[in-house]
Structure formats: structure tokens, C-alpha cells
Scaffold this active site. Structure first.
Site, PDB file in Angstrom:
ATOM      1  N   ASP A   1       2.976 -10.406   0.445  1.00  0.00           N
ATOM      2  CA  ASP A   1       3.093 -11.191  -0.782  1.00  0.00           C
ATOM      3  C   ASP A   1       2.350 -12.513  -0.586  1.00  0.00           C
ATOM      4  O   ASP A   1       1.146 -12.596  -0.816  1.00  0.00           O
ATOM      5  CB  ASP A   1       4.586 -11.370  -1.086  1.00  0.00           C
ATOM      6  CG  ASP A   1       4.856 -12.126  -2.371  1.00  0.00           C
ATOM      7  OD1 ASP A   1       3.892 -12.470  -3.077  1.00  0.00           O
ATOM      8  OD2 ASP A   1       6.028 -12.371  -2.690  1.00  0.00           O
TER       9      ASP A   1
ATOM     10  N   ARG B   1      16.631   0.324  -1.595  1.00  0.00           N
ATOM     11  CA  ARG B   1      15.716   0.823  -0.556  1.00  0.00           C
ATOM     12  C   ARG B   1      15.589   2.341  -0.570  1.00  0.00           C
ATOM     13  O   ARG B   1      14.578   2.895  -0.164  1.00  0.00           O
ATOM     14  CB  ARG B   1      16.212   0.401   0.836  1.00  0.00           C
ATOM     15  CG  ARG B   1      16.188  -1.093   1.074  1.00  0.00           C
ATOM     16  CD  ARG B   1      16.353  -1.383   2.560  1.00  0.00           C
ATOM     17  NE  ARG B   1      16.748  -2.749   2.827  1.00  0.00           N
ATOM     18  CZ  ARG B   1      15.904  -3.771   2.931  1.00  0.00           C
ATOM     19  NH1 ARG B   1      14.614  -3.580   2.797  1.00  0.00           N
ATOM     20  NH2 ARG B   1      16.350  -4.987   3.183  1.00  0.00           N
TER      21      ARG B   1
ATOM     22  N   ASP C   1      13.683  -3.751  -1.103  1.00  0.00           N
ATOM     23  CA  ASP C   1      14.986  -4.014  -1.716  1.00  0.00           C
ATOM     24  C   ASP C   1      14.961  -5.168  -2.694  1.00  0.00           C
ATOM     25  O   ASP C   1      14.071  -6.021  -2.666  1.00  0.00           O
ATOM     26  CB  ASP C   1      15.997  -4.364  -0.617  1.00  0.00           C
ATOM     27  CG  ASP C   1      15.763  -5.769  -0.069  1.00  0.00           C
ATOM     28  OD1 ASP C   1      14.635  -6.053   0.401  1.00  0.00           O
ATOM     29  OD2 ASP C   1      16.685  -6.602  -0.135  1.00  0.00           O
TER      30      ASP C   1
ATOM     31  N   GLU D   1       3.558  -3.368   7.595  1.00  0.00           N
ATOM     32  CA  GLU D   1       4.362  -4.102   6.607  1.00  0.00           C
ATOM     33  C   GLU D   1       4.598  -3.232   5.381  1.00  0.00           C
ATOM     34  O   GLU D   1       3.744  -2.420   5.020  1.00  0.00           O
ATOM     35  CB  GLU D   1       3.598  -5.358   6.154  1.00  0.00           C
ATOM     36  CG  GLU D   1       3.814  -6.579   7.037  1.00  0.00           C
ATOM     37  CD  GLU D   1       5.089  -7.329   6.699  1.00  0.00           C
ATOM     38  OE1 GLU D   1       5.974  -6.753   6.032  1.00  0.00           O
ATOM     39  OE2 GLU D   1       5.204  -8.499   7.104  1.00  0.00           O
ATOM     40  N   ASP D   2       5.728  -3.437   4.726  1.00  0.00           N
ATOM     41  CA  ASP D   2       5.953  -2.764   3.445  1.00  0.00           C
ATOM     42  C   ASP D   2       5.122  -3.436   2.358  1.00  0.00           C
ATOM     43  O   ASP D   2       4.514  -2.785   1.526  1.00  0.00           O
ATOM     44  CB  ASP D   2       7.453  -2.776   3.078  1.00  0.00           C
ATOM     45  CG  ASP D   2       8.083  -4.172   3.185  1.00  0.00           C
ATOM     46  OD1 ASP D   2       7.429  -5.102   3.702  1.00  0.00           O
ATOM     47  OD2 ASP D   2       9.235  -4.317   2.751  1.00  0.00           O
TER      48      ASP D   2
ATOM     49  N   LYS E   1      -0.039  -7.828  -2.740  1.00  0.00           N
ATOM     50  CA  LYS E   1      -0.125  -8.595  -3.988  1.00  0.00           C
ATOM     51  C   LYS E   1      -1.214  -9.636  -3.814  1.00  0.00           C
ATOM     52  O   LYS E   1      -0.941 -10.741  -3.358  1.00  0.00           O
ATOM     53  CB  LYS E   1       1.213  -9.305  -4.255  1.00  0.00           C
ATOM     54  CG  LYS E   1       2.359  -8.399  -4.668  1.00  0.00           C
ATOM     55  CD  LYS E   1       3.608  -9.246  -4.904  1.00  0.00           C
ATOM     56  CE  LYS E   1       4.782  -8.439  -5.368  1.00  0.00           C
ATOM     57  NZ  LYS E   1       6.042  -9.211  -5.370  1.00  0.00           N
TER      58      LYS E   1
ATOM     59  N   PHE F   1       7.766  -8.245  -9.066  1.00  0.00           N
ATOM     60  CA  PHE F   1       8.714  -7.772  -8.061  1.00  0.00           C
ATOM     61  C   PHE F   1       8.884  -6.255  -8.122  1.00  0.00           C
ATOM     62  O   PHE F   1       9.011  -5.675  -9.186  1.00  0.00           O
ATOM     63  CB  PHE F   1      10.067  -8.456  -8.258  1.00  0.00           C
ATOM     64  CG  PHE F   1      10.931  -8.381  -7.039  1.00  0.00           C
ATOM     65  CD1 PHE F   1      10.738  -9.256  -5.977  1.00  0.00           C
ATOM     66  CD2 PHE F   1      11.916  -7.416  -6.940  1.00  0.00           C
ATOM     67  CE1 PHE F   1      11.521  -9.173  -4.842  1.00  0.00           C
ATOM     68  CE2 PHE F   1      12.707  -7.329  -5.806  1.00  0.00           C
ATOM     69  CZ  PHE F   1      12.506  -8.199  -4.755  1.00  0.00           C
ATOM     70  N   VAL F   2       8.860  -5.608  -6.945  1.00  0.00           N
ATOM     71  CA  VAL F   2       9.024  -4.151  -6.869  1.00  0.00           C
ATOM     72  C   VAL F   2      10.162  -3.784  -5.910  1.00  0.00           C
ATOM     73  O   VAL F   2      10.484  -4.548  -4.996  1.00  0.00           O
ATOM     74  CB  VAL F   2       7.711  -3.459  -6.399  1.00  0.00           C
ATOM     75  CG1 VAL F   2       6.646  -3.502  -7.479  1.00  0.00           C
ATOM     76  CG2 VAL F   2       7.181  -4.066  -5.100  1.00  0.00           C
TER      77      VAL F   2
ATOM     78  N   GLY G   1      12.141  -3.690   5.573  1.00  0.00           N
ATOM     79  CA  GLY G   1      11.453  -2.999   4.476  1.00  0.00           C
ATOM     80  C   GLY G   1      10.508  -1.883   4.857  1.00  0.00           C
ATOM     81  O   GLY G   1      10.320  -0.936   4.105  1.00  0.00           O
TER      82      GLY G   1
HETATM   83  P1  IMP Z   1       5.442 -12.836   2.398  1.00  0.00           P
HETATM   84  O1  IMP Z   1       5.783 -13.511   3.689  1.00  0.00           O
HETATM   85  O2  IMP Z   1       5.561 -13.755   1.227  1.00  0.00           O
HETATM   86  O3  IMP Z   1       4.092 -12.140   2.430  1.00  0.00           O
HETATM   87  O4  IMP Z   1       6.575 -11.783   2.098  1.00  0.00           O
HETATM   88  C1  IMP Z   1       6.696 -10.626   2.823  1.00  0.00           C
HETATM   89  C2  IMP Z   1       8.096 -10.065   2.692  1.00  0.00           C
HETATM   90  O5  IMP Z   1       8.724 -10.434   1.464  1.00  0.00           O
HETATM   91  C3  IMP Z   1       8.031  -8.559   2.672  1.00  0.00           C
HETATM   92  O6  IMP Z   1       8.075  -8.027   3.962  1.00  0.00           O
HETATM   93  C4  IMP Z   1       9.241  -8.204   1.828  1.00  0.00           C
HETATM   94  O7  IMP Z   1      10.383  -8.100   2.633  1.00  0.00           O
HETATM   95  C5  IMP Z   1       9.416  -9.357   0.880  1.00  0.00           C
HETATM   96  N1  IMP Z   1       8.853  -9.095  -0.476  1.00  0.00           N
HETATM   97  C6  IMP Z   1       7.744  -9.649  -1.036  1.00  0.00           C
HETATM   98  N2  IMP Z   1       7.537  -9.187  -2.285  1.00  0.00           N
HETATM   99  C7  IMP Z   1       8.524  -8.305  -2.526  1.00  0.00           C
HETATM  100  C8  IMP Z   1       8.834  -7.449  -3.669  1.00  0.00           C
HETATM  101  O8  IMP Z   1       8.139  -7.402  -4.714  1.00  0.00           O
HETATM  102  N3  IMP Z   1       9.933  -6.672  -3.525  1.00  0.00           N
HETATM  103  C9  IMP Z   1      10.714  -6.667  -2.391  1.00  0.00           C
HETATM  104  N4  IMP Z   1      10.459  -7.442  -1.348  1.00  0.00           N
HETATM  105  C10 IMP Z   1       9.379  -8.247  -1.383  1.00  0.00           C
END
Ligand code: IMP
Length: 175
Positions: free
Chosen positions: A104, A166, A160, A100-101, A132, A153-154, A46
Site C-alpha cells: 500500500d 481472511r 482482513d 507480501e499480500d 496499490k 480497501f480490499v 496477510g
Molecule cells: P503498507 O506498509 O502501507 O504498504 O501496508 C502494508 C500492509 O497493510 C499489508 O501487509 C496489509 O496488512 C495492510 N493493508 C494495506 N492495504 C490493505 C487493504 O486494502 N486491505 C487489507 N489490508 C491492507
């Protein structure tokens, strides 16, 4: 409005806004890492577009590398993380900036921070384009944040939905 597979998304953050904010982040990062030659660790897939744009706004010497981890399946975080894949550099004693993109739940970040700590890094900071805060269960707040966004969700600008979207120049939010 764009349709990706079974979902509809509406424009949320324009490419101008993204560009402006990334420029500001580049200045903040340049200032924080003056004369430190940090290793920027971009988390694929991402963050590849964010990384490409961000590093061109940084005006102090840096190194960049790319790694993979996965904790996400479709719309919901699974909470599962895999190992760091693809790290070739010796990170012992180095200043690390994880790119990081989106952060979450923070699961990916928590795992990565621990893994880097175990490798004897000097410092670990995090720059993320999107954050977030409502969804964050783990890890502390990222050090450099582009945009705080609600728990929706974005897609676009590298992010993606089921592998699609993407290439979108702007960030779209699920309708
Ligand atoms: P985390 O481990 O829950 O913080 O998630 C991180 C990863 O989840 C990111 O690097 C993204 O690849 C994916 N992700 C989380 N939220 C979104 C979203 O809203 N859209 C797309 N990918 C997401």
C-alpha cells in the site's frame, strides 16, 4: 456482496483469476531464481494464503520462512513499523524474496528491505499479490506483482478488515 462488521464489500477478483495469475507469477519467479535457492520470506498474517498457493507453483528449489511486522491499523496505514519478528535463518549472502499480500504505502516494505540489507543479504526482491500504485509513498515498485489495484480497501484471500474476512476465497473491494 458481503458484510464485515460495519462495512459492505463487493466481489472484485475471482478465485479463478487469482489462481491463474499466481501460476504466472510462479513461472516468473522460477525462471528468475533458477539454481539460486532463494529464501522466501512470507510476511504474516496477510500473506499466508498467497504464500501457500504461490510456492506450489514454483519448480526450482526454494526455502520458505515466516515473519511478522505490523504497520496497519484498521482502514488507514499508521506509517508506524515494528521490528522483524521471528526470523531464525541466517540471511547473510542469501537471495531473499519477500512475499507480501499487498503493498500500500510501501512503509512495511521499505522497513523490511533496510533491515535485510543490514543483515548482509546478497539480493532482496519483492513479490506481492496486490499493489496499490496510487498509494505508494516509499520504496520502489515490487519486482513481481499479481494485480495493480486502485487505492480502495480490499479483503479476502488472506487480507482482513479488523481481523475478519481472511477466509474469503475471492478478493472483495469496499463498496
Ligand atoms: P503498507 O506498509 O502501507 O504498504 O501496508 C502494508 C500492509 O497493510 C499489508 O501487509 C496489509 O496488512 C495492510 N493493508 C494495506 N492495504 C490493505 C487493504 O486494502 N486491505 C487489507 N489490508 C491492507
Amino acid at each position: 456482496m458481503v458484510r464485515i462488521l460495519d462495512k459492505e464489500f463487493e466481489p472484485y477478483i475471482s478465485s479463478e483469476e487469482i489462481k491463474k495469475r499466481i501460476n504466472e507469477m510462479g513461472s516468473e519467479i522460477s525462471k528468475a531464481y533458477q539454481d539460486k535457492k532463494p529464501l522466501l520470506v512470507s510476511v504474516l498474517n496477510g500473506s499466508f494464503i498467497f504464500t501457500a498457493d504461490l510456492i506450489r507453483t514454483i519448480d526450482t528449489p526454494i526455502e520458505v520462512t515466516f515473519i511478522r511486522v505490523a504497520s496497519y491499523e484498521a482502514l488507514k496505514s499508521t506509517g508506524k513499523v515494528r521490528e522483524i519478528l521471528g526470523l531464525k535463518e541466517n540471511v547473510f549472502g542469501r537471495d531473499i524474496l519477500i512475499l507480501e499480500d499487498i503493498v500500500d504505502t510501501g512503509t512495511t516494505l521499505e522497513h523490511l528491505s533496510e533491515a535485510f540489507q543490514d543483515l548482509g543479504t546478497k539480493s532482496i526482491k519483492v513479490a506481492t499479490l496486490l499493489h496499490k500504485p496510487d498509494a505508494q509513498e516509499k520504496a520502489s515498485k515490487p519486482d513481481f506483482v499479481g494485480f495493480e489495484i486502485p487505492n480502495k480497501f480490499v479483503v479476502g484471500f488472506g487480507l482482513d478488515y479488523e481481523g475478519m474476512g481472511r477466509e474469503l476465497k475471492e478478493i472483495y473491494q469496499i463498496s
